[in-house]
Design a protein around this motif. Structure first.
Motif, PDB file in Angstrom:
ATOM      1  N   THR A   1       0.824  -1.222   0.000  1.00 36.39           N
ATOM      2  CA  THR A   1       0.000   0.000   0.000  1.00 36.39           C
ATOM      3  C   THR A   1       0.855   1.268   0.000  1.00 36.39           C
ATOM      4  N   GLY A   2       2.093   1.152   0.485  1.00 38.92           N
ATOM      5  CA  GLY A   2       2.994   2.314   0.447  1.00 38.92           C
ATOM      6  C   GLY A   2       3.254   2.746  -0.990  1.00 38.92           C
TER       7      GLY A   2
ATOM      8  N   TYR B   1       0.754   5.302  -2.175  1.00 40.99           N
ATOM      9  CA  TYR B   1       1.018   6.682  -1.732  1.00 40.99           C
ATOM     10  C   TYR B   1       2.230   7.258  -2.455  1.00 40.99           C
ATOM     11  N   ARG B   2       3.173   6.384  -2.760  1.00 39.85           N
ATOM     12  CA  ARG B   2       4.335   6.842  -3.527  1.00 39.85           C
ATOM     13  C   ARG B   2       3.894   7.325  -4.913  1.00 39.85           C
TER      14      ARG B   2
ATOM     15  N   ARG C   1      10.462   4.448  -6.438  1.00 39.48           N
ATOM     16  CA  ARG C   1      11.485   4.018  -5.455  1.00 39.48           C
ATOM     17  C   ARG C   1      12.602   5.031  -5.289  1.00 39.48           C
TER      18      ARG C   1
ATOM     19  N   ALA D   1       5.853  10.805  -0.311  1.00 40.38           N
ATOM     20  CA  ALA D   1       4.745   9.877  -0.053  1.00 40.38           C
ATOM     21  C   ALA D   1       4.271  10.039   1.383  1.00 40.38           C
ATOM     22  N   SER D   2       5.220  10.169   2.295  1.00 39.32           N
ATOM     23  CA  SER D   2       4.864  10.327   3.706  1.00 39.32           C
ATOM     24  C   SER D   2       4.079  11.633   3.898  1.00 39.32           C
TER      25      SER D   2
ATOM     26  N   SER E   1       0.619  11.478   2.204  1.00 39.15           N
ATOM     27  CA  SER E   1      -0.274  10.494   2.831  1.00 39.15           C
ATOM     28  C   SER E   1      -0.971  11.057   4.073  1.00 39.15           C
TER      29      SER E   1
ATOM     30  N   ARG F   1      -5.757  10.044   1.358  1.00 34.80           N
ATOM     31  CA  ARG F   1      -5.991   8.797   2.112  1.00 34.80           C
ATOM     32  C   ARG F   1      -7.342   8.187   1.736  1.00 34.80           C
TER      33      ARG F   1
ATOM     34  N   GLY G   1       1.511  -1.924   5.243  1.00 36.59           N
ATOM     35  CA  GLY G   1       1.299  -0.478   5.253  1.00 36.59           C
ATOM     36  C   GLY G   1       1.468   0.105   6.637  1.00 36.59           C
ATOM     37  N   ARG G   2       0.665   1.122   6.920  1.00 36.14           N
ATOM     38  CA  ARG G   2       0.763   1.801   8.211  1.00 36.14           C
ATOM     39  C   ARG G   2      -0.557   1.727   8.983  1.00 36.14           C
ATOM     40  N   ASP G   3      -1.664   1.607   8.213  1.00 40.84           N
ATOM     41  CA  ASP G   3      -2.994   1.704   8.838  1.00 40.84           C
ATOM     42  C   ASP G   3      -3.912   0.582   8.380  1.00 40.84           C
ATOM     43  N   ILE G   4      -3.357  -0.527   7.938  1.00 40.13           N
ATOM     44  CA  ILE G   4      -4.216  -1.590   7.387  1.00 40.13           C
ATOM     45  C   ILE G   4      -5.052  -2.219   8.509  1.00 40.13           C
TER      46      ILE G   4
ATOM     47  N   ARG H   1      10.762  10.196   9.267  1.00 42.29           N
ATOM     48  CA  ARG H   1       9.625   9.548   8.594  1.00 42.29           C
ATOM     49  C   ARG H   1       8.707   8.867   9.612  1.00 42.29           C
TER      50      ARG H   1
ATOM     51  N   ASP I   1       4.818   9.826  10.134  1.00 40.58           N
ATOM     52  CA  ASP I   1       3.777   8.821   9.922  1.00 40.58           C
ATOM     53  C   ASP I   1       2.983   8.541  11.196  1.00 40.58           C
TER      54      ASP I   1
ATOM     55  N   ARG J   1       0.576  12.138  12.369  1.00 36.27           N
ATOM     56  CA  ARG J   1      -0.443  12.826  11.558  1.00 36.27           C
ATOM     57  C   ARG J   1      -1.819  12.617  12.204  1.00 36.27           C
TER      58      ARG J   1
HETATM   59  O1   DC Z   1       5.992   1.678   2.951  1.00 38.86           O
HETATM   60  P1   DC Z   1       6.594   2.870   2.209  1.00 38.86           P
HETATM   61  O2   DC Z   1       7.848   3.399   2.824  1.00 38.86           O
HETATM   62  O3   DC Z   1       6.740   2.616   0.756  1.00 38.86           O
HETATM   63  O4   DC Z   1       5.478   4.033   2.363  1.00 38.86           O
HETATM   64  C1   DC Z   1       5.690   5.346   1.933  1.00 38.86           C
HETATM   65  C2   DC Z   1       4.840   6.286   2.778  1.00 38.86           C
HETATM   66  O5   DC Z   1       3.457   6.071   2.490  1.00 38.86           O
HETATM   67  C3   DC Z   1       4.968   6.128   4.280  1.00 38.86           C
HETATM   68  O6   DC Z   1       6.017   6.893   4.825  1.00 38.86           O
HETATM   69  C4   DC Z   1       3.624   6.552   4.800  1.00 38.86           C
HETATM   70  C5   DC Z   1       2.680   6.276   3.660  1.00 38.86           C
HETATM   71  N1   DC Z   1       1.809   5.123   3.887  1.00 38.86           N
HETATM   72  C6   DC Z   1       0.663   5.332   4.617  1.00 38.86           C
HETATM   73  O7   DC Z   1       0.443   6.437   5.105  1.00 38.86           O
HETATM   74  N2   DC Z   1      -0.229   4.331   4.786  1.00 38.86           N
HETATM   75  C7   DC Z   1       0.002   3.118   4.281  1.00 38.86           C
HETATM   76  N3   DC Z   1      -0.901   2.147   4.455  1.00 38.86           N
HETATM   77  C8   DC Z   1       1.200   2.862   3.563  1.00 38.86           C
HETATM   78  C9   DC Z   1       2.105   3.899   3.414  1.00 38.86           C
END
Ligand code: DC
Length: 228
Positions: A40-41, A44-45, A96, A104-105, A108, A114, A134-137, A185, A189, A192
């Motif tokens: 999922t990152g 956002y990228r 990348r 992306a951060s 996001s 979002r 991801g971060r919020d799955i 980062r 993350d 927020r």
């Molecule tokens: O996993 P990554 O480093 O490729 O993710 C890049 C940015 O995307 C990360 O710093 C925060 C955001 N992100 C997010 O907010 N929610 C997610 N589910 C995945 C990534």
């Protein structure tokens, strides 16, 4: 974590900070379980890359709104990496680039971004049989995911992993710079307002600091097996 009775395929959510080992683990898990893997990152990228290409400042909400209305982010499942299409163009490598991680951060944290990506992730996960990192799955996208893991590792260890990865790509950054960027980062993350990075109450914590990749995967497979 509730087991799905109709379908024996699950949603497996793996959240955690950057370089905690979640994507490597998620990919290996997907391979072993014959599930699909969703990064999922990467989504956002792709949004960050589009804003960068259109030179849209992240505080220009009207322009960002228009961008999000027209953007088409598609994911083609493949291992080891998802193929990411941005308005039909394969941007799997472009997203990348190191500066896109920070973008992306930042992007996001914006609610409308979002909302768009969360909708897409829910659609992609509706048939289950998916490992999402991801971060919020586990907290927001699929709070009812059958399995939730939260992966962490010490900052020094994560910085070491990221430093080696970036060196392989020819980066000249010092270890201290890489460590600072990671810490920044993580802070972004997890501080927020919307869907910050945090462990879901029912997620299992996995500390990968002293684990090899196969140990991380074995541990998760064992935990899934126990709960089935
Ligand atoms: O996993 P990554 O480093 O490729 O993710 C890049 C940015 O995307 C990360 O710093 C925060 C955001 N992100 C997010 O907010 N929610 C997610 N589910 C995945 C990534």
């Amino acid at each position: 974590m509730e087991k799905n009775k109709k379908n024996d395929k699950f949603i497996i959510a793996i959240d955690g900070p950057a370089s905690s080992g979640k994507s490597t683990t998620a990919k290996e898990l997907a391979k072993r379980l014959e599930y699909v893997y969703l990064d999922t990152g990467a989504m956002y990228r792709a949004c960050g890359l589009e804003a960068y290409r259109q030179k849209i400042s992240l505080d220009d909400i009207p322009k960002l709104t228009k961008m999000m209305q027209n953007i088409k982010v598609e994911i083609k499942y493949s291992l080891p990496n998802n193929i990411v299409l941005l308005n039909g163009e394969d941007v799997s490598l472009a997203i990348r680039e190191p500066h896109i991680g920070k973008l992306a951060s930042d992007i996001s944290a914006i609610g409308l971004v979002r909302a768009g990506m969360t909708d897409l992730q829910r659609k992609l996960g509706e048939n289950k049989g998916i490992v999402m990192d991801g971060r919020d799955i586990g907290t927001v996208v699929f709070p009812n995911a059958e399995y939730k893991f939260f992966m962490v590792a010490d900052l020094d260890e994560r910085a070491h992993r990221r430093f080696l990865e970036e060196q392989e790509k020819g980066s000249t950054k010092t270890f201290a710079e890489v460590k600072d960027e990671l810490a920044q980062r993580d802070y972004n993350d997890s501080h927020r307002d919307i869907a910050p990075l945090k462990q879901a109450e029912d997620a299992i914590l996995i500390d990968s600091t002293h684990l090899t990749i196969s140990e991380q995967v074995e541990k998760i497979i064992e935990l899934i097996g126990k709960r089935k």
